[in-house]
Motif scaffolding. Sequence first.
Motif, PDB file in Angstrom:
ATOM      1  N   GLU A 216       0.824  -1.214   0.000  1.00 44.28           N
ATOM      2  CA  GLU A 216       0.000   0.000   0.000  1.00 44.28           C
ATOM      3  C   GLU A 216       0.860   1.267   0.000  1.00 44.28           C
ATOM      4  O   GLU A 216       0.667   2.180   0.789  1.00 44.28           O
ATOM      5  CB  GLU A 216      -0.980  -0.010   1.173  1.00 44.28           C
ATOM      6  N   LYS A 217       1.817   1.269  -0.933  1.00 44.96           N
ATOM      7  CA  LYS A 217       2.696   2.426  -1.125  1.00 44.96           C
ATOM      8  C   LYS A 217       2.625   2.843  -2.585  1.00 44.96           C
ATOM      9  O   LYS A 217       2.341   2.022  -3.453  1.00 44.96           O
ATOM     10  CB  LYS A 217       4.156   2.062  -0.808  1.00 44.96           C
ATOM     11  N   PRO A 218       2.911   4.121  -2.865  1.00 43.82           N
ATOM     12  CA  PRO A 218       2.965   4.523  -4.273  1.00 43.82           C
ATOM     13  C   PRO A 218       4.130   3.833  -4.991  1.00 43.82           C
ATOM     14  O   PRO A 218       5.149   3.532  -4.365  1.00 43.82           O
ATOM     15  CB  PRO A 218       3.188   6.035  -4.232  1.00 43.82           C
ATOM     16  N   PHE A 219       3.942   3.606  -6.292  1.00 38.86           N
ATOM     17  CA  PHE A 219       5.001   3.027  -7.121  1.00 38.86           C
ATOM     18  C   PHE A 219       5.505   4.084  -8.089  1.00 38.86           C
ATOM     19  O   PHE A 219       4.708   4.751  -8.747  1.00 38.86           O
ATOM     20  CB  PHE A 219       4.482   1.821  -7.908  1.00 38.86           C
ATOM     21  N   ILE A 220       6.811   4.213  -8.160  1.00 36.64           N
ATOM     22  CA  ILE A 220       7.437   5.140  -9.103  1.00 36.64           C
ATOM     23  C   ILE A 220       8.443   4.367  -9.940  1.00 36.64           C
ATOM     24  O   ILE A 220       9.342   3.716  -9.404  1.00 36.64           O
ATOM     25  CB  ILE A 220       8.154   6.310  -8.393  1.00 36.64           C
ATOM     26  N   ASP A 221       8.263   4.435 -11.260  1.00 37.74           N
ATOM     27  CA  ASP A 221       9.226   3.868 -12.194  1.00 37.74           C
ATOM     28  C   ASP A 221      10.085   5.046 -12.644  1.00 37.74           C
ATOM     29  O   ASP A 221       9.577   5.975 -13.282  1.00 37.74           O
ATOM     30  CB  ASP A 221       8.488   3.240 -13.370  1.00 37.74           C
ATOM     31  N   LEU A 222      11.361   5.040 -12.283  1.00 37.35           N
ATOM     32  CA  LEU A 222      12.223   6.195 -12.561  1.00 37.35           C
ATOM     33  C   LEU A 222      12.294   6.504 -14.050  1.00 37.35           C
ATOM     34  O   LEU A 222      12.257   7.678 -14.438  1.00 37.35           O
ATOM     35  CB  LEU A 222      13.629   5.987 -11.979  1.00 37.35           C
ATOM     36  N   ASP A 223      12.370   5.489 -14.909  1.00 36.82           N
ATOM     37  CA  ASP A 223      12.412   5.750 -16.351  1.00 36.82           C
ATOM     38  C   ASP A 223      11.139   6.464 -16.825  1.00 36.82           C
ATOM     39  O   ASP A 223      11.204   7.406 -17.621  1.00 36.82           O
ATOM     40  CB  ASP A 223      12.611   4.454 -17.151  1.00 36.82           C
ATOM     41  N   ASN A 224       9.967   6.038 -16.318  1.00 39.33           N
ATOM     42  CA  ASN A 224       8.711   6.705 -16.682  1.00 39.33           C
ATOM     43  C   ASN A 224       8.695   8.146 -16.184  1.00 39.33           C
ATOM     44  O   ASN A 224       8.225   9.053 -16.877  1.00 39.33           O
ATOM     45  CB  ASN A 224       7.496   5.953 -16.120  1.00 39.33           C
ATOM     46  N   TYR A 225       9.214   8.354 -14.990  1.00 40.15           N
ATOM     47  CA  TYR A 225       9.290   9.699 -14.400  1.00 40.15           C
ATOM     48  C   TYR A 225      10.164  10.600 -15.278  1.00 40.15           C
ATOM     49  O   TYR A 225       9.791  11.732 -15.578  1.00 40.15           O
ATOM     50  CB  TYR A 225       9.869   9.576 -12.981  1.00 40.15           C
TER      51      TYR A 225
ATOM     52  N   ARG B 278      22.270  10.115 -18.211  1.00 42.30           N
ATOM     53  CA  ARG B 278      22.708   9.712 -16.862  1.00 42.30           C
ATOM     54  C   ARG B 278      22.682  10.899 -15.899  1.00 42.30           C
ATOM     55  O   ARG B 278      22.369  10.737 -14.716  1.00 42.30           O
ATOM     56  CB  ARG B 278      24.102   9.083 -16.907  1.00 42.30           C
ATOM     57  N   GLY B 279      22.991  12.085 -16.387  1.00 41.26           N
ATOM     58  CA  GLY B 279      22.917  13.283 -15.550  1.00 41.26           C
ATOM     59  C   GLY B 279      21.488  13.560 -15.119  1.00 41.26           C
ATOM     60  O   GLY B 279      21.205  13.844 -13.946  1.00 41.26           O
ATOM     61  N   LYS B 280      20.560  13.487 -16.076  1.00 42.29           N
ATOM     62  CA  LYS B 280      19.137  13.706 -15.781  1.00 42.29           C
ATOM     63  C   LYS B 280      18.601  12.611 -14.860  1.00 42.29           C
ATOM     64  O   LYS B 280      17.793  12.865 -13.969  1.00 42.29           O
ATOM     65  CB  LYS B 280      18.320  13.766 -17.079  1.00 42.29           C
ATOM     66  N   GLU B 281      19.066  11.391 -15.080  1.00 40.23           N
ATOM     67  CA  GLU B 281      18.634  10.258 -14.268  1.00 40.23           C
ATOM     68  C   GLU B 281      18.957  10.519 -12.793  1.00 40.23           C
ATOM     69  O   GLU B 281      18.121  10.307 -11.909  1.00 40.23           O
ATOM     70  CB  GLU B 281      19.347   9.005 -14.774  1.00 40.23           C
ATOM     71  N   THR B 282      20.165  11.009 -12.521  1.00 36.96           N
ATOM     72  CA  THR B 282      20.570  11.309 -11.148  1.00 36.96           C
ATOM     73  C   THR B 282      19.745  12.461 -10.582  1.00 36.96           C
ATOM     74  O   THR B 282      19.279  12.400  -9.440  1.00 36.96           O
ATOM     75  CB  THR B 282      22.081  11.638 -11.091  1.00 36.96           C
ATOM     76  N   GLU B 283      19.560  13.493 -11.380  1.00 39.66           N
ATOM     77  CA  GLU B 283      18.765  14.652 -10.954  1.00 39.66           C
ATOM     78  C   GLU B 283      17.345  14.224 -10.575  1.00 39.66           C
ATOM     79  O   GLU B 283      16.823  14.602  -9.519  1.00 39.66           O
ATOM     80  CB  GLU B 283      18.727  15.660 -12.104  1.00 39.66           C
ATOM     81  N   TYR B 284      16.721  13.425 -11.438  1.00 38.58           N
ATOM     82  CA  TYR B 284      15.350  13.002 -11.179  1.00 38.58           C
ATOM     83  C   TYR B 284      15.262  11.962 -10.064  1.00 38.58           C
ATOM     84  O   TYR B 284      14.264  11.911  -9.338  1.00 38.58           O
ATOM     85  CB  TYR B 284      14.692  12.503 -12.464  1.00 38.58           C
ATOM     86  N   LEU B 285      16.292  11.154  -9.893  1.00 38.11           N
ATOM     87  CA  LEU B 285      16.326  10.213  -8.772  1.00 38.11           C
ATOM     88  C   LEU B 285      16.286  10.987  -7.456  1.00 38.11           C
ATOM     89  O   LEU B 285      15.535  10.643  -6.541  1.00 38.11           O
ATOM     90  CB  LEU B 285      17.585   9.329  -8.841  1.00 38.11           C
ATOM     91  N   LYS B 286      17.062  12.052  -7.368  1.00 38.84           N
ATOM     92  CA  LYS B 286      17.066  12.885  -6.153  1.00 38.84           C
ATOM     93  C   LYS B 286      15.687  13.506  -5.923  1.00 38.84           C
ATOM     94  O   LYS B 286      15.214  13.576  -4.783  1.00 38.84           O
ATOM     95  CB  LYS B 286      18.139  13.970  -6.252  1.00 38.84           C
ATOM     96  N   GLN B 287      15.033  13.935  -6.998  1.00 31.31           N
ATOM     97  CA  GLN B 287      13.675  14.497  -6.888  1.00 31.31           C
ATOM     98  C   GLN B 287      12.698  13.461  -6.349  1.00 31.31           C
ATOM     99  O   GLN B 287      11.911  13.737  -5.441  1.00 31.31           O
ATOM    100  CB  GLN B 287      13.169  14.950  -8.264  1.00 31.31           C
ATOM    101  N   VAL B 288      12.752  12.258  -6.903  1.00 30.31           N
ATOM    102  CA  VAL B 288      11.840  11.191  -6.498  1.00 30.31           C
ATOM    103  C   VAL B 288      12.061  10.844  -5.025  1.00 30.31           C
ATOM    104  O   VAL B 288      11.092  10.691  -4.265  1.00 30.31           O
ATOM    105  CB  VAL B 288      12.019   9.945  -7.408  1.00 30.31           C
ATOM    106  N   ILE B 289      13.313  10.758  -4.604  1.00 32.58           N
ATOM    107  CA  ILE B 289      13.618  10.453  -3.203  1.00 32.58           C
ATOM    108  C   ILE B 289      13.017  11.515  -2.292  1.00 32.58           C
ATOM    109  O   ILE B 289      12.426  11.208  -1.260  1.00 32.58           O
ATOM    110  CB  ILE B 289      15.140  10.302  -2.994  1.00 32.58           C
ATOM    111  N   ALA B 290      13.146  12.773  -2.679  1.00 29.93           N
ATOM    112  CA  ALA B 290      12.626  13.879  -1.863  1.00 29.93           C
ATOM    113  C   ALA B 290      11.094  13.957  -1.888  1.00 29.93           C
ATOM    114  O   ALA B 290      10.466  14.264  -0.872  1.00 29.93           O
ATOM    115  CB  ALA B 290      13.225  15.200  -2.341  1.00 29.93           C
ATOM    116  N   ARG B 291      10.492  13.680  -3.025  1.00 27.60           N
ATOM    117  CA  ARG B 291       9.039  13.880  -3.189  1.00 27.60           C
ATOM    118  C   ARG B 291       8.172  12.718  -2.726  1.00 27.60           C
ATOM    119  O   ARG B 291       6.981  12.892  -2.483  1.00 27.60           O
ATOM    120  CB  ARG B 291       8.715  14.143  -4.659  1.00 27.60           C
ATOM    121  N   TYR B 292       8.737  11.522  -2.684  1.00 31.37           N
ATOM    122  CA  TYR B 292       7.938  10.342  -2.350  1.00 31.37           C
ATOM    123  C   TYR B 292       8.526   9.638  -1.126  1.00 31.37           C
ATOM    124  O   TYR B 292       9.262   8.672  -1.250  1.00 31.37           O
ATOM    125  CB  TYR B 292       7.874   9.386  -3.545  1.00 31.37           C
ATOM    126  N   PRO B 293       8.169  10.134   0.069  1.00 31.45           N
ATOM    127  CA  PRO B 293       8.802   9.602   1.284  1.00 31.45           C
ATOM    128  C   PRO B 293       8.525   8.125   1.563  1.00 31.45           C
ATOM    129  O   PRO B 293       9.370   7.426   2.082  1.00 31.45           O
ATOM    130  CB  PRO B 293       8.261  10.485   2.402  1.00 31.45           C
TER     131      PRO B 293
END
Length: 175
Positions: A28-37, A59-74
């Motif tokens: 019962e948690k949200p699912f995030i697919d980083l590639d889709n994001y 790869r640069g964008k992947e890291t940037e968006y990974l950090k966003q996902v970590i921050a936005r989806y606790p």
Amino acid sequence: MQSDKIFLIGFMGCGKSTHGKKLAKALEKPFIDLDNYIEKKEEATVDAIFETKGEEYFRGKETEYLKQVIARYPKSVISLGGGAACFNGNINLILKSGIVIYIEMPPDSLHYRLTQSDKSRPLLKDKTLEESLEFVTSLLRKREPFYTQAHITVNGINLTTDKLKEALSLFIAKA
């Protein structure tokens, strides 16, 4: 160990997205697919980004968006692309941010899944079956030192949501 975030890593075709969706539902948690994001943010497919802007840009964008996902989806289950854990120190970031599960599979099984899949794989484009098996084997060998740093390793062959939940429970109980 913080169990609010669960990251699934492993080679392309091992089932990260498929199992991630099922695990997220079961927990019962949200699912995030980083590639889709990334595709939504960049308004382009991963294939198109690779083709037009190159792997380094991706790869640069992947890291940037990974950090966003970590921050936005606790509290979430996050599926990473096959190479995400292997670049820009991302493995250290995810190891500190939650529980990391490596879905392990042998190269021949991965190759079979990839060649039978409808999904386009930019790294396998224009390769014969023999060349693509060689490529999968070689790339897996390079990426395994990153993958094997995961907190949990599960066998991807005949993997079920129950097996994933059991591996998580055992890990959390030990932590």
